[in-house]
Structure formats: structure tokens, C-alpha cells
Design a protein around this motif. Structure first.
Motif, short mmCIF file in Angstrom:
data_model
loop_
_atom_site.label_atom_id
_atom_site.label_comp_id
_atom_site.label_asym_id
_atom_site.label_seq_id
_atom_site.Cartn_x
_atom_site.Cartn_y
_atom_site.Cartn_z
N ALA A 1 83.68 -75.59 -56.84
CA ALA A 1 84.07 -74.18 -56.80
C ALA A 1 85.54 -74.01 -57.19
O ALA A 1 85.88 -73.12 -57.97
N LYS A 2 86.38 -74.88 -56.67
CA LYS A 2 87.81 -74.79 -56.99
C LYS A 2 88.05 -75.06 -58.47
O LYS A 2 88.81 -74.34 -59.13
N ALA A 3 87.41 -76.10 -59.02
CA ALA A 3 87.59 -76.44 -60.44
C ALA A 3 87.10 -75.31 -61.35
O ALA A 3 87.68 -75.07 -62.41
N ALA A 4 86.02 -74.64 -60.94
CA ALA A 4 85.45 -73.56 -61.75
C ALA A 4 86.10 -72.21 -61.45
O ALA A 4 85.82 -71.23 -62.13
N GLU B 1 81.16 -80.33 -66.99
CA GLU B 1 81.38 -81.09 -68.21
C GLU B 1 82.76 -81.72 -68.23
O GLU B 1 82.93 -82.86 -68.68
N ASP B 2 83.76 -81.01 -67.71
CA ASP B 2 85.12 -81.55 -67.65
C ASP B 2 85.22 -82.73 -66.68
O ASP B 2 86.13 -83.55 -66.78
N SER B 3 84.27 -82.82 -65.74
CA SER B 3 84.26 -83.94 -64.79
C SER B 3 83.61 -85.19 -65.37
O SER B 3 83.54 -86.22 -64.71
N GLY B 4 83.10 -85.09 -66.61
CA GLY B 4 82.53 -86.25 -67.28
C GLY B 4 81.02 -86.34 -67.23
O GLY B 4 80.45 -87.38 -67.51
N VAL B 5 80.36 -85.25 -66.87
CA VAL B 5 78.90 -85.23 -66.77
C VAL B 5 78.34 -84.36 -67.89
O VAL B 5 78.83 -83.26 -68.13
N MET B 6 77.32 -84.87 -68.57
CA MET B 6 76.62 -84.11 -69.61
C MET B 6 75.39 -83.47 -69.01
O MET B 6 74.65 -84.12 -68.25
N LEU B 7 75.14 -82.23 -69.34
CA LEU B 7 73.92 -81.53 -68.94
C LEU B 7 72.91 -81.68 -70.07
O LEU B 7 73.22 -81.36 -71.22
N ILE B 8 71.75 -82.19 -69.76
CA ILE B 8 70.71 -82.41 -70.76
C ILE B 8 69.69 -81.29 -70.65
O ILE B 8 69.11 -81.10 -69.58
N PRO B 9 69.48 -80.52 -71.72
CA PRO B 9 68.54 -79.40 -71.66
C PRO B 9 67.09 -79.87 -71.55
O PRO B 9 66.77 -81.02 -71.87
N GLU B 10 66.26 -78.96 -71.14
CA GLU B 10 64.81 -79.19 -71.10
C GLU B 10 64.37 -79.49 -72.53
O GLU B 10 64.60 -78.73 -73.44
N CYS C 1 72.84 -78.92 -61.21
CA CYS C 1 74.16 -78.73 -60.60
C CYS C 1 74.36 -79.74 -59.47
O CYS C 1 75.40 -80.41 -59.41
N ARG C 2 73.37 -79.86 -58.60
CA ARG C 2 73.47 -80.82 -57.49
C ARG C 2 73.58 -82.26 -58.01
O ARG C 2 74.40 -83.04 -57.53
N ALA C 3 72.76 -82.60 -59.00
CA ALA C 3 72.77 -83.95 -59.55
C ALA C 3 74.11 -84.25 -60.24
O ALA C 3 74.65 -85.34 -60.11
N ALA C 4 74.61 -83.27 -60.97
CA ALA C 4 75.89 -83.45 -61.66
C ALA C 4 77.02 -83.68 -60.66
O ALA C 4 77.88 -84.55 -60.87
N ARG C 5 77.00 -82.94 -59.58
CA ARG C 5 78.03 -83.15 -58.56
C ARG C 5 77.93 -84.55 -57.98
O ARG C 5 78.94 -85.21 -57.72
N GLY C 6 76.69 -85.02 -57.80
CA GLY C 6 76.50 -86.37 -57.28
C GLY C 6 77.05 -87.42 -58.22
O GLY C 6 77.73 -88.36 -57.80
N LEU C 7 76.77 -87.28 -59.52
CA LEU C 7 77.28 -88.23 -60.50
C LEU C 7 78.80 -88.20 -60.58
O LEU C 7 79.45 -89.24 -60.72
N ALA C 8 79.37 -87.01 -60.49
CA ALA C 8 80.82 -86.87 -60.57
C ALA C 8 81.50 -87.15 -59.24
O ALA C 8 82.74 -87.23 -59.18
N ASN C 9 80.70 -87.27 -58.19
CA ASN C 9 81.21 -87.52 -56.84
C ASN C 9 82.19 -86.42 -56.40
O ASN C 9 83.31 -86.70 -55.96
N ILE C 10 81.75 -85.16 -56.59
CA ILE C 10 82.56 -84.03 -56.15
C ILE C 10 81.74 -83.16 -55.20
O ILE C 10 80.52 -83.09 -55.30
#
Length: 75
Positions: free
Chosen positions: A21-24, A54-63, A6-15
Motif C-alpha cells: 500500500a505504501k509503495a503504491a 512490478e517494481d518489486s521484481g515480480v512479473m504478472l503473467i496474464p491468463e 496480488c497475494r502471490a506477488a506479495r509472497g514472492l517479493a516478501n512484502i
């Protein structure tokens, strides 16, 4: 999704946490507590966070043996 993802995804999306929280449509405390490892959101809130990321353009890669991660989606 893990708190680290979650933290990494926010960093990549720059949010910010507030923007996620607002988007979700979840409370800011939901994001803060999840990322800090203090709690796991209820299923519908976690799903909303995943969708917002995911809507912000970031893919979550599973273990998959190499560790969970994130990456930017191709435009």
C-alpha cells in the motif's frame, strides 16, 4: 491483476500488505479489500498496485490458457 496474483506477488517479493500500500501510495484498505475479493480498486489505484508489484521484481503473467500467475523477474 487478480486478487490471487496480488497475494502471490506479495509472497514472492516478501512484502506485507502495508508495504505494498505504501509503495503504491494507496490506502491499506484498498489492498486488503482487493485481496479479499470484496472490491476492485479504481483504475488508477489498480495501476499503481501493478506498478509497485512490478517494481518489486515480480512479473504478472496474464491468463493464457494455463491460468494467470506470477514469477520473479531475472536480476
Amino acid at each position: 491483476m487478480t486478487p490471487d496474483q496480488c497475494r502471490a506477488a506479495r509472497g514472492l517479493a516478501n512484502i506485507s500488505q502495508e508495504e505494498l500500500a505504501k509503495a503504491a501510495r494507496v490506502g491499506l484498505s484498498t489492498v486488503r479489500n482487493f485481496e479479499a475479493g470484496r472490491s476492485v480498486p479504481v483504475a488508477n489505484n489498480l495501476a499503481a498496485l501493478v506498478k509497485a508489484i512490478e517494481d518489486s521484481g515480480v512479473m504478472l503473467i496474464p491468463e493464457n490458457g494455463g491460468g494467470a500467475g506470477v514469477r520473479l523477474r531475472k536480476p
